[in-house]
Design a protein around this motif. Structure first.
Motif, PDB file in Angstrom:
ATOM      1  N   GLN A 251     -13.373 -23.004 -27.716  1.00  0.00           N
ATOM      2  CA  GLN A 251     -12.995 -22.183 -28.869  1.00  0.00           C
ATOM      3  C   GLN A 251     -14.164 -21.330 -29.352  1.00  0.00           C
ATOM      4  O   GLN A 251     -13.987 -20.159 -29.691  1.00  0.00           O
ATOM      5  N   LEU A 252     -15.349 -21.902 -29.381  1.00  0.00           N
ATOM      6  CA  LEU A 252     -16.526 -21.131 -29.782  1.00  0.00           C
ATOM      7  C   LEU A 252     -16.722 -19.925 -28.860  1.00  0.00           C
ATOM      8  O   LEU A 252     -16.985 -18.809 -29.322  1.00  0.00           O
ATOM      9  N   THR A 253     -16.583 -20.162 -27.569  1.00  0.00           N
ATOM     10  CA  THR A 253     -16.754 -19.075 -26.603  1.00  0.00           C
ATOM     11  C   THR A 253     -15.721 -17.983 -26.827  1.00  0.00           C
ATOM     12  O   THR A 253     -16.052 -16.784 -26.873  1.00  0.00           O
ATOM     13  N   PHE A 254     -14.463 -18.368 -26.985  1.00  0.00           N
ATOM     14  CA  PHE A 254     -13.401 -17.388 -27.202  1.00  0.00           C
ATOM     15  C   PHE A 254     -13.612 -16.618 -28.492  1.00  0.00           C
ATOM     16  O   PHE A 254     -13.527 -15.376 -28.519  1.00  0.00           O
ATOM     17  N   ASN A 255     -13.900 -17.334 -29.578  1.00  0.00           N
ATOM     18  CA  ASN A 255     -14.044 -16.666 -30.872  1.00  0.00           C
ATOM     19  C   ASN A 255     -15.195 -15.671 -30.861  1.00  0.00           C
ATOM     20  O   ASN A 255     -15.095 -14.577 -31.440  1.00  0.00           O
ATOM     21  N   ARG A 256     -16.296 -16.042 -30.229  1.00  0.00           N
ATOM     22  CA  ARG A 256     -17.431 -15.116 -30.139  1.00  0.00           C
ATOM     23  C   ARG A 256     -17.098 -13.916 -29.269  1.00  0.00           C
ATOM     24  O   ARG A 256     -17.533 -12.791 -29.552  1.00  0.00           O
ATOM     25  N   ARG A 257     -16.328 -14.132 -28.218  1.00  0.00           N
ATOM     26  CA  ARG A 257     -15.902 -13.010 -27.374  1.00  0.00           C
ATOM     27  C   ARG A 257     -15.024 -12.045 -28.173  1.00  0.00           C
ATOM     28  O   ARG A 257     -15.146 -10.823 -28.035  1.00  0.00           O
ATOM     29  N   VAL A 258     -14.129 -12.586 -28.992  1.00  0.00           N
ATOM     30  CA  VAL A 258     -13.273 -11.752 -29.833  1.00  0.00           C
ATOM     31  C   VAL A 258     -14.124 -10.928 -30.801  1.00  0.00           C
ATOM     32  O   VAL A 258     -13.892  -9.724 -30.986  1.00  0.00           O
ATOM     33  N   ALA A 259     -15.121 -11.574 -31.411  1.00  0.00           N
ATOM     34  CA  ALA A 259     -16.010 -10.858 -32.333  1.00  0.00           C
ATOM     35  C   ALA A 259     -16.770  -9.747 -31.616  1.00  0.00           C
ATOM     36  O   ALA A 259     -16.888  -8.623 -32.127  1.00  0.00           O
ATOM     37  N   ASP A 260     -17.274 -10.049 -30.435  1.00  0.00           N
ATOM     38  CA  ASP A 260     -18.010  -9.042 -29.663  1.00  0.00           C
ATOM     39  C   ASP A 260     -17.109  -7.882 -29.267  1.00  0.00           C
ATOM     40  O   ASP A 260     -17.541  -6.717 -29.252  1.00  0.00           O
ATOM     41  N   LEU A 261     -15.854  -8.192 -28.936  1.00  0.00           N
ATOM     42  CA  LEU A 261     -14.911  -7.155 -28.558  1.00  0.00           C
ATOM     43  C   LEU A 261     -14.686  -6.185 -29.716  1.00  0.00           C
ATOM     44  O   LEU A 261     -14.684  -4.962 -29.537  1.00  0.00           O
ATOM     45  N   ALA A 262     -14.519  -6.735 -30.919  1.00  0.00           N
ATOM     46  CA  ALA A 262     -14.332  -5.893 -32.099  1.00  0.00           C
ATOM     47  C   ALA A 262     -15.572  -5.062 -32.389  1.00  0.00           C
ATOM     48  O   ALA A 262     -15.490  -3.848 -32.615  1.00  0.00           O
ATOM     49  N   HIS A 263     -16.717  -5.703 -32.385  1.00  0.00           N
ATOM     50  CA  HIS A 263     -17.960  -4.990 -32.682  1.00  0.00           C
ATOM     51  C   HIS A 263     -18.242  -3.900 -31.658  1.00  0.00           C
ATOM     52  O   HIS A 263     -18.784  -2.833 -31.997  1.00  0.00           O
ATOM     53  N   GLY A 264     -17.868  -4.152 -30.411  1.00  0.00           N
ATOM     54  CA  GLY A 264     -18.068  -3.149 -29.370  1.00  0.00           C
ATOM     55  C   GLY A 264     -17.271  -1.874 -29.609  1.00  0.00           C
ATOM     56  O   GLY A 264     -17.619  -0.809 -29.093  1.00  0.00           O
ATOM     57  N   LEU A 265     -16.212  -1.984 -30.413  1.00  0.00           N
ATOM     58  CA  LEU A 265     -15.395  -0.825 -30.768  1.00  0.00           C
ATOM     59  C   LEU A 265     -15.771  -0.249 -32.135  1.00  0.00           C
ATOM     60  O   LEU A 265     -15.113   0.672 -32.632  1.00  0.00           O
ATOM     61  N   GLY A 266     -16.817  -0.808 -32.739  1.00  0.00           N
ATOM     62  CA  GLY A 266     -17.238  -0.329 -34.050  1.00  0.00           C
ATOM     63  C   GLY A 266     -16.390  -0.854 -35.179  1.00  0.00           C
ATOM     64  O   GLY A 266     -16.327  -0.244 -36.252  1.00  0.00           O
ATOM     65  N   LEU A 267     -15.729  -1.997 -34.965  1.00  0.00           N
ATOM     66  CA  LEU A 267     -14.886  -2.609 -35.979  1.00  0.00           C
ATOM     67  C   LEU A 267     -15.531  -3.873 -36.519  1.00  0.00           C
ATOM     68  O   LEU A 267     -16.087  -4.671 -35.751  1.00  0.00           O
ATOM     69  N   ALA A 268     -15.454  -4.073 -37.827  1.00  0.00           N
ATOM     70  CA  ALA A 268     -15.844  -5.353 -38.405  1.00  0.00           C
ATOM     71  C   ALA A 268     -14.793  -6.382 -37.993  1.00  0.00           C
ATOM     72  O   ALA A 268     -13.680  -6.036 -37.597  1.00  0.00           O
ATOM     73  N   VAL A 269     -15.134  -7.671 -38.111  1.00  0.00           N
ATOM     74  CA  VAL A 269     -14.202  -8.706 -37.677  1.00  0.00           C
ATOM     75  C   VAL A 269     -14.295  -9.914 -38.597  1.00  0.00           C
ATOM     76  O   VAL A 269     -15.379 -10.291 -39.034  1.00  0.00           O
ATOM     77  N   GLY A 270     -13.136 -10.486 -38.907  1.00  0.00           N
ATOM     78  CA  GLY A 270     -13.090 -11.659 -39.772  1.00  0.00           C
ATOM     79  C   GLY A 270     -12.749 -12.915 -39.000  1.00  0.00           C
ATOM     80  O   GLY A 270     -12.059 -12.857 -37.981  1.00  0.00           O
ATOM     81  N   LEU A 271     -13.217 -14.039 -39.501  1.00  0.00           N
ATOM     82  CA  LEU A 271     -12.882 -15.336 -38.906  1.00  0.00           C
ATOM     83  C   LEU A 271     -11.679 -15.919 -39.634  1.00  0.00           C
ATOM     84  O   LEU A 271     -11.714 -16.124 -40.848  1.00  0.00           O
TER      85      LEU A 271
END
Length: 255
Positions: free
Chosen positions: A160-180
Motif C-alpha cells: 500500500q505504501l508503494t502504491f500510494n506514493r506512486r499515486v502521489a508521484d503521478l499527480a505531482h508529475g502532472l503539476g497537481l497537488a494530491v491528498g491522502l
C-alpha cells in the motif's frame, strides 16, 4: 554581449523571485485552515462560500472548474484510485485479474490489486491527465487502504505504501497537488508525499488524532462528518471541518 547576458540573467532572477510559490513548487500547496466544500451529486452549487471545492472529476466539466476559479476557489478532482467502479466510462480497461472483492456497502465497486502498477498506472495517468486538462488544481484519490480491508488480494502495508506514493508521484508529475484519503495507520510515513488529507468521519471512529502529522507539517486536513453530534470532537485540531449528508449533494453545514 556580456553586458546583455548579465542583464538577461538579472531580469530572470527578478522574475523567479517574484514568481508565486505555486509556480516555483510545480503545484498548489494548500495551507492549514482553508474552508472547503465537497459535492459529488446533484447540480453543482458554485455559490458556496468555500475556498476549496472537491468535486467528481469525471462528472465535472472544465467550464465548471473555470467558473470556480473565477470566483477565487481552488478545485480538487475526486478520482477513485484503489477500487473499480462499474459505471465509469473507462471500466472496461480494468481486467478481471486486478478486480477483487466488492466494497462492503458500495454496489458496483471492487477492490483493486494495487500491486499491479503495470495495469493501473496508465488508467490512473489518463484520469489524472483529464483532471489536469479540465483545469483542476489537485486530485483526491479515494480508497487508498485496500491492504486494511478484505480486498481478495494478499496486500501488505508495504504494498500500500508503494502504491500510494506512486499515486502521489503521478499527480505531482502532472503539476497537481494530491491528498491522502484513508490509510490513517500509515499517515506518518505518507505525509511527506502528500499535500493535504481528506477524511470522512474520523470523529465518529475516534481516529482524528492520527491525522495530526499533516497539521504539524503545515498541511490541511479537509474533514467531513455526517452527524452534528460528532462535529465538536474535531473542533480543536485545526482541521477544515464541515458537516454533510451521506448523499454528498450541495448541502453543507458548519461543523
Amino acid at each position: 554581449m556580456r553586458r546583455l547576458l548579465a542583464c538577461v540573467l538579472a531580469t530572470a532572477a527578478v522574475l523567479l523571485a517574484a514568481a508565486p510559490a505555486d509556480a516555483a513548487a510545480g503545484w498548489w500547496r494548500p495551507a492549514v485552515g482553508l474552508s472547503w466544500q465537497m459535492q459529488f451529486s446533484g447540480k453543482l452549487d458554485t455559490s458556496v462560500n468555500a475556498q476549496v471545492y472537491d468535486i467528481d472529476g469525471a462528472d465535472s466539466a472544465g467550464t465548471q472548474v473555470a467558473a470556480l476559479h473565477k470566483a477565487g476557489r481552488k478545485v480538487v478532482c475526486y478520482v477513485d484510485a484503489g477500487s473499480y467502479e462499474d459505471w465509469r466510462a473507462d471500466a472496461a480497461k480494468f481486467p478481471a485479474a486486478v478486480r477483487g472483492k466488492a466494497l462492503d456497502g458500495w454496489p458496483g465497486e471492487q477492490w483493486l490489486d494495487v500491486r499491479n502498477w503495470t495495469v493501473l498506472q496508465p488508467i490512473l495517468s489518463a484520469r489524472f491527465s483529464d483532471c489536469k486538462a479540465k483545469g483542476f488544481d489537485a486530485v483526491d484519490p479515494d480508497n487508498m487502504d485496500g491492504y486494511a480491508n478484505d480486498s481478495g488480494f494478499p496486500l501488505t502495508a508495504a504494498d500500500q505504501l508503494t502504491f500510494n506514493r506512486r499515486v502521489a508521484d503521478l499527480a505531482h508529475g502532472l503539476g497537481l497537488a494530491v491528498g491522502l484519503k484513508n490509510d490513517l495507520e500509515q499517515v506518518r510515513a505518507l505525509q511527506p508525499s502528500f499535500d493535504f488529507a481528506v477524511n470522512e468521519s474520523c470523529a465518529q471512529y475516534k481516529e482524528c488524532g492520527m491525522l495530526a502529522p499533516f497539521i504539524t507539517a503545515g498541511k490541511p486536513v479537509f474533514h467531513v462528518e455526517y452527524s452534528a453530534a460528532r462535529c465538536p470532537t474535531a473542533a480543536g485540531l485545526k482541521f477544515s471541518n464541515i458537516r454533510k449528508k451521506m448523499a454528498l449533494d450541495a448541502f453543507r453545514a458548519a461543523c
